[in-house]
Enzyme design. Structure first.
Site, mmCIF file in Angstrom:
data_model
loop_
_atom_site.group_PDB
_atom_site.id
_atom_site.type_symbol
_atom_site.label_atom_id
_atom_site.label_comp_id
_atom_site.label_asym_id
_atom_site.label_seq_id
_atom_site.Cartn_x
_atom_site.Cartn_y
_atom_site.Cartn_z
ATOM 1 N N TYR A 178 0.749 -1.163 -0.049
ATOM 2 C CA TYR A 178 -0.137 -0.012 -0.121
ATOM 3 C C TYR A 178 0.976 1.223 0.049
ATOM 4 C CZ TYR A 178 -4.237 -2.561 0.092
ATOM 5 O OH TYR A 178 -5.118 -3.396 -0.475
ATOM 6 N N ARG A 183 1.695 1.691 -3.400
ATOM 7 C CA ARG A 183 0.526 2.493 -4.163
ATOM 8 C C ARG A 183 0.170 4.057 -3.870
ATOM 9 N NH1 ARG A 183 -3.891 -1.953 -3.555
ATOM 10 N NH2 ARG A 183 -5.109 -0.518 -5.272
ATOM 11 N N GLN A 208 -15.378 2.180 -6.781
ATOM 12 C CA GLN A 208 -14.958 1.187 -6.193
ATOM 13 C C GLN A 208 -13.235 1.359 -5.854
ATOM 14 O OE1 GLN A 208 -16.024 -2.988 -7.830
ATOM 15 N NE2 GLN A 208 -16.673 -1.404 -9.313
ATOM 16 N N HIS A 240 -14.856 1.409 -1.471
ATOM 17 C CA HIS A 240 -13.892 0.485 -0.942
ATOM 18 C C HIS A 240 -12.845 1.086 0.030
ATOM 19 C CE1 HIS A 240 -14.920 -2.753 -4.173
ATOM 20 N NE2 HIS A 240 -15.634 -2.836 -3.241
ATOM 21 N N CYS A 276 -0.929 4.535 15.411
ATOM 22 C CA CYS A 276 -1.716 5.683 15.815
ATOM 23 C C CYS A 276 -1.157 6.726 16.731
ATOM 24 C CB CYS A 276 -2.847 5.014 16.352
ATOM 25 S SG CYS A 276 -4.248 6.080 16.961
ATOM 26 N N CYS A 278 -3.416 6.515 20.292
ATOM 27 C CA CYS A 278 -3.284 5.374 21.332
ATOM 28 C C CYS A 278 -1.964 4.524 21.012
ATOM 29 C CB CYS A 278 -4.680 4.634 21.237
ATOM 30 S SG CYS A 278 -4.807 3.546 19.654
ATOM 31 N N MET A 302 -13.563 -1.884 -22.029
ATOM 32 C CA MET A 302 -12.813 -2.456 -23.218
ATOM 33 C C MET A 302 -13.042 -3.900 -23.415
ATOM 34 S SD MET A 302 -9.866 -0.029 -23.142
ATOM 35 C CE MET A 302 -8.201 -1.027 -23.399
HETATM 36 C C1 BJW Z 1 -11.276 0.144 -18.901
HETATM 37 C C2 BJW Z 1 -10.052 0.663 -19.416
HETATM 38 C C3 BJW Z 1 -10.213 1.772 -20.019
HETATM 39 C C4 BJW Z 1 -9.327 -1.293 -18.526
HETATM 40 N N1 BJW Z 1 -11.755 2.098 -20.208
HETATM 41 N N2 BJW Z 1 -12.352 0.507 -19.040
HETATM 42 C C5 BJW Z 1 -21.739 -12.747 -3.448
HETATM 43 C C6 BJW Z 1 -21.321 -13.649 -4.381
HETATM 44 C C7 BJW Z 1 -20.214 -14.195 -4.752
HETATM 45 C C8 BJW Z 1 -18.945 -13.621 -3.789
HETATM 46 C C9 BJW Z 1 -19.301 -12.957 -2.864
HETATM 47 C C10 BJW Z 1 -20.814 -12.358 -2.636
HETATM 48 N N3 BJW Z 1 -20.599 -11.408 -1.646
HETATM 49 C C11 BJW Z 1 -19.419 -11.144 -1.337
HETATM 50 C C12 BJW Z 1 -18.654 -12.031 -1.839
HETATM 51 C C13 BJW Z 1 -17.165 -12.054 -1.364
HETATM 52 C C14 BJW Z 1 -16.418 -11.163 -2.178
HETATM 53 C C15 BJW Z 1 -16.478 -11.228 -3.912
HETATM 54 O O1 BJW Z 1 -17.241 -10.394 -4.282
HETATM 55 N N4 BJW Z 1 -15.735 -12.091 -4.354
HETATM 56 C C16 BJW Z 1 -15.789 -12.060 -5.856
HETATM 57 C C17 BJW Z 1 -14.360 -12.202 -6.267
HETATM 58 C C18 BJW Z 1 -16.527 -13.229 -6.320
HETATM 59 N N5 BJW Z 1 -16.609 -9.686 -1.710
HETATM 60 C C19 BJW Z 1 -16.505 -9.318 -0.646
HETATM 61 O O2 BJW Z 1 -15.482 -9.855 0.017
HETATM 62 C C20 BJW Z 1 -16.813 -7.766 -0.278
HETATM 63 N N6 BJW Z 1 -17.346 -7.944 1.158
HETATM 64 C C21 BJW Z 1 -18.707 -8.369 1.395
HETATM 65 O O3 BJW Z 1 -19.439 -8.693 0.476
HETATM 66 O O4 BJW Z 1 -18.952 -8.593 2.839
HETATM 67 C C22 BJW Z 1 -20.272 -9.326 3.093
HETATM 68 C C23 BJW Z 1 -19.615 -10.771 2.715
HETATM 69 C C24 BJW Z 1 -18.400 -11.332 3.088
HETATM 70 C C25 BJW Z 1 -17.977 -12.581 2.675
HETATM 71 C C26 BJW Z 1 -18.927 -13.260 2.010
HETATM 72 C C27 BJW Z 1 -20.120 -13.025 1.894
HETATM 73 C C28 BJW Z 1 -20.632 -11.767 2.094
HETATM 74 C C29 BJW Z 1 -15.857 -6.819 -0.265
HETATM 75 C C30 BJW Z 1 -15.191 -6.908 -1.381
HETATM 76 C C31 BJW Z 1 -13.862 -5.672 -1.397
HETATM 77 C C32 BJW Z 1 -13.165 -5.362 -2.647
HETATM 78 N N7 BJW Z 1 -11.793 -4.796 -2.381
HETATM 79 C C33 BJW Z 1 -10.989 -4.808 -3.264
HETATM 80 C C34 BJW Z 1 -9.770 -4.051 -2.777
HETATM 81 C C35 BJW Z 1 -9.635 -2.771 -2.282
HETATM 82 C C36 BJW Z 1 -8.511 -2.252 -1.682
HETATM 83 C C37 BJW Z 1 -7.431 -2.279 -2.802
HETATM 84 O O5 BJW Z 1 -7.490 -1.845 -3.985
HETATM 85 O O6 BJW Z 1 -6.212 -2.912 -2.499
HETATM 86 O O7 BJW Z 1 -11.415 -3.673 -4.083
HETATM 87 S S1 BJW Z 1 -10.793 -6.000 -4.255
HETATM 88 C C38 BJW Z 1 -10.494 -5.125 -6.013
HETATM 89 O O8 BJW Z 1 -11.783 -5.560 -6.808
HETATM 90 C C39 BJW Z 1 -10.842 -3.702 -5.506
HETATM 91 C C40 BJW Z 1 -11.595 -3.279 -6.662
HETATM 92 O O9 BJW Z 1 -12.464 -2.079 -6.471
HETATM 93 C C41 BJW Z 1 -12.621 -4.327 -6.826
HETATM 94 C C42 BJW Z 1 -13.215 -4.210 -8.626
HETATM 95 O O10 BJW Z 1 -12.248 -4.196 -9.277
HETATM 96 P P1 BJW Z 1 -12.619 -3.441 -10.620
HETATM 97 O O11 BJW Z 1 -12.613 -2.141 -10.279
HETATM 98 O O12 BJW Z 1 -13.706 -3.862 -11.455
HETATM 99 O O13 BJW Z 1 -11.043 -3.850 -11.250
HETATM 100 P P2 BJW Z 1 -10.632 -4.803 -12.451
HETATM 101 O O14 BJW Z 1 -9.082 -4.714 -12.588
HETATM 102 O O15 BJW Z 1 -11.399 -6.146 -11.777
HETATM 103 O O16 BJW Z 1 -11.639 -4.596 -13.822
HETATM 104 C C43 BJW Z 1 -10.994 -3.435 -14.591
HETATM 105 C C44 BJW Z 1 -11.740 -3.159 -15.656
HETATM 106 O O17 BJW Z 1 -11.457 -1.996 -16.399
HETATM 107 C C45 BJW Z 1 -11.962 -4.152 -16.633
HETATM 108 O O18 BJW Z 1 -13.081 -4.718 -17.026
HETATM 109 C C46 BJW Z 1 -11.092 -3.822 -18.045
HETATM 110 O O19 BJW Z 1 -11.558 -4.306 -19.232
HETATM 111 C C47 BJW Z 1 -11.487 -2.314 -17.964
HETATM 112 N N8 BJW Z 1 -10.701 -1.169 -18.570
HETATM 113 N N9 BJW Z 1 -8.959 -0.174 -19.086
HETATM 114 C C48 BJW Z 1 -12.440 1.428 -19.843
HETATM 115 N N10 BJW Z 1 -9.252 2.556 -20.573
HETATM 116 ZN ZN ZN Z 2 -5.635 4.512 17.775
#
Ligand code: BJW
Ligand code: ZN
Length: 269
Positions: free
Chosen positions: A71, A74, A109, A127, A176, A179, A243
């Site tokens: 982090y 980043r 996100q 997020h 922190c 604390c 894309m």
């Molecule tokens: C372009 C381009 C250009 C490129 N122009 N386009 C229900 C069903 C199944 C699973 C779950 C569910 N509920 C919960 C889950 C578990 C999990 C989950 O979803 N897992 C899946 C992978 C299946 N979800 C969670 O754990 C969430 N919590 C939750 O729901 O709590 C309750 C719960 C927990 C456990 C079980 C059940 C319920 C929390 C999710 C937190 C995600 N965190 C992250 C990290 C954040 C910190 C960090 O950045 O380090 O967030 S993961 C990562 O993915 C990050 C992003 O915000 C997130 C989404 O990614 P994003 O933005 O879509 O990026 P990419 O790289 O995937 O895609 C880029 C896109 O851009 C592509 O399509 C390219 O084509 C396009 N692109 N250039 C236009 N120029």
């Molecule tokens: Zn503290």
């Protein structure tokens, strides 16, 4: 039979011009043209790790030094990045709609704060943020733009696969000021719940909007992945700017292929 989404820009623009409460849902792709690596793309590797393997509470508890290096890197990278034409087009459209008494809200996100940097107001960060920390002991969330965030991380975090881990003792990781507890990045990792108030606000906007744009997200991470499909299920127009096709593309009325830094300025002009 499922109709394919339309890519008729003039048709989209006439829908846009008649909309009063727009939601723009963004993911990593909106920042790609700023040079910020996407999560699942080719730039998604740091050292030998997939981002998905470091963005978990388990990774942090196993090796807080390693996750802080990731982090820290980043955070430092963001100092060299600025908003691109897509962020600017979104901010401009919000400004214009507000001046007419209408609304455009951004739900992102991303944790990079580039929508803020472009001037978008009231951004909903599902997020969290790279520039906020949260204390494991007193749970306070604070803004933090220090560079480096602590002395021990200075010069650390290089992404090359052959770089050795810094193995910083926890006492020397970010602490922190109130604390003394260990700080973590205030971001939402896999398996963690999203902030309840933020989720409520996002759901409210999703349920009330009359147009939804879904920009640069792979639509695989929940709960964000179900927002745009739930708008489409209400019969409200949804336009995807990406894309590639995603698991949700066929549920939407519009799909605009290509870099959003090129398509959005036209769509929102
Ligand atoms: C372009 C381009 C250009 C490129 N122009 N386009 C229900 C069903 C199944 C699973 C779950 C569910 N509920 C919960 C889950 C578990 C999990 C989950 O979803 N897992 C899946 C992978 C299946 N979800 C969670 O754990 C969430 N919590 C939750 O729901 O709590 C309750 C719960 C927990 C456990 C079980 C059940 C319920 C929390 C999710 C937190 C995600 N965190 C992250 C990290 C954040 C910190 C960090 O950045 O380090 O967030 S993961 C990562 O993915 C990050 C992003 O915000 C997130 C989404 O990614 P994003 O933005 O879509 O990026 P990419 O790289 O995937 O895609 C880029 C896109 O851009 C592509 O399509 C390219 O084509 C396009 N692109 N250039 C236009 N120029
Ligand atoms: Zn503290």
């Amino acid at each position: 039979v499922q109709k394919m989404p339309s890519s008729d820009m003039s048709k989209f623009r006439s829908v846009f011009k008649n909309s009063k409460k727009i939601v723009v849902l963004t993911g990593a792709g909106v920042s790609a043209e700023s040079g910020v690596p996407t999560f699942r793309g080719s730039g998604g590797l740091w050292r030998t790790f997939k981002s998905q393997d470091l963005a978990t509470p388990e990774a942090f508890y196993r090796d807080p030094s390693l996750v802080w290096e990731f982090y820290h890197y980043r955070r430092e990278v963001m100092a060299t990045k600025k908003p691109n034409a897509a962020h600017v087009a979104i901010a401009g459209a919000q400004d214009f709609l507000r001046s007419k008494g209408f609304e455009l809200n951004v739900i992102t996100q991303n944790i990079d704060e580039l929508h803020h940097a472009a001037g978008t107001k009231d951004v909903i960060e599902l997020h969290g943020s790279l520039f906020k920390t949260s204390c494991l002991k007193c749970h306070k969330i604070k803004q933090n733009r220090q560079s480096p965030i602590c002395e021990a991380l200075r010069g650390r975090g290089a992404p090359d696969p052959n770089v050795r881990s810094a193995n910083i003792p926890v006492e020397s990781l970010p602490r922190c000021q109130d604390c003394g507890g260990l700080l973590r990045p205030s971001v939402v990792w896999f398996g963690e719940s999203l902030d309840e108030d933020i989720l409520l606000r996002a759901n409210e906007l999703i349920n009330e909007c009359d147009l939804c744009l879904v920009v640069g997200t792979s639509s695989v991470v929940y709960p964000a992945a179900m927002f745009a499909p739930s708008v489409a299920a209400r019969g409200v127009p949804v336009a995807e700017f990406n894309m590639e096709v995603t698991p949700t593309t066929e549920r939407f009325g519009f799909h605009f292929d290509g870099p959003c830094g090129e398509s959005l300025p036209i769509a929102l002009a």
